[in-house]
Design an enzyme around this catalytic site. Sequence first.
Site, PDB file in Angstrom:
ATOM      1  CG  ASP A 102      -1.986   0.914   1.319  1.00 36.07           C
ATOM      2  OD1 ASP A 102      -2.685   1.116   0.319  1.00 36.07           O
ATOM      3  OD2 ASP A 102      -2.166   1.519   2.391  1.00 36.07           O
ATOM      4  CB  THR A 103       2.092   3.684   2.541  1.00 37.76           C
ATOM      5  OG1 THR A 103       2.594   2.773   3.517  1.00 37.76           O
ATOM      6  CG2 THR A 103       0.696   4.140   2.921  1.00 37.76           C
ATOM      7  N   GLY A 104       3.867   1.289   1.137  1.00 34.47           N
ATOM      8  CA  GLY A 104       5.231   0.801   0.968  1.00 34.47           C
ATOM      9  C   GLY A 104       6.048   0.865   2.246  1.00 34.47           C
TER      10      GLY A 104
END
Length: 173
Positions: A102-104
Amino acid sequence: MGANKYPILFSSDQIQGMVKRLGDNITKDFRGKNLIIVGVLRGSFIFMADLCRQIDLQFQVDFVRLHSYGAQKESSGTVQISKDIETDIKDKDVLVIEEIVDTGRTLDFLIDRLKASDPSSLKVAALLDKPSRRVVPVKIDYLGAAVEDKFLVGYGLDFNEQYRNLPAIHFLE
Ligand code: IMP
Ligand code: MG
């Protein structure tokens, strides 16, 4: 249970098709290597179990458990580890298994941490990716599918620890 009211994004058959393709590619790339597969708990447990059975090689498995605190549907900036791997990965070929990026932030944290143990190589397999959500750049070497920015449940993915057992991947609406 009654979670089937949620619309399906990927059916069980579609997921198994992706898993087979990833397993075939991993099998080709890691032949002759010292493969250690590291699953990120809890979300990756079902994907990892299926993917491992599509990799026609000898390898070890291990697990980490990571938490990122924040709002229910979003990870915060802070990632913490509550269970580390127990295998020595120095000079080994590590493949990290994530169900969704997702965001990483989770993967970025984990990759830095694993690299400190000096593996000979470090790659990432993720079933799903939400590229539009990325905050920290991360390289995904083996990807099932990119998806749009909607919250998903099933096949290991949870909302408040529920729905992980659904065989398909659903939009939580
Ligand atoms: P990141 O650190 O923001 O990349 O978050 C990755 C983690 O957030 C994943 O391993 C999941 O546990 C969780 N996550 C992200 N998107 C979803 C979703 O749509 N459904 C369920 N969990 C998700
Ligand atoms: Mg996860």
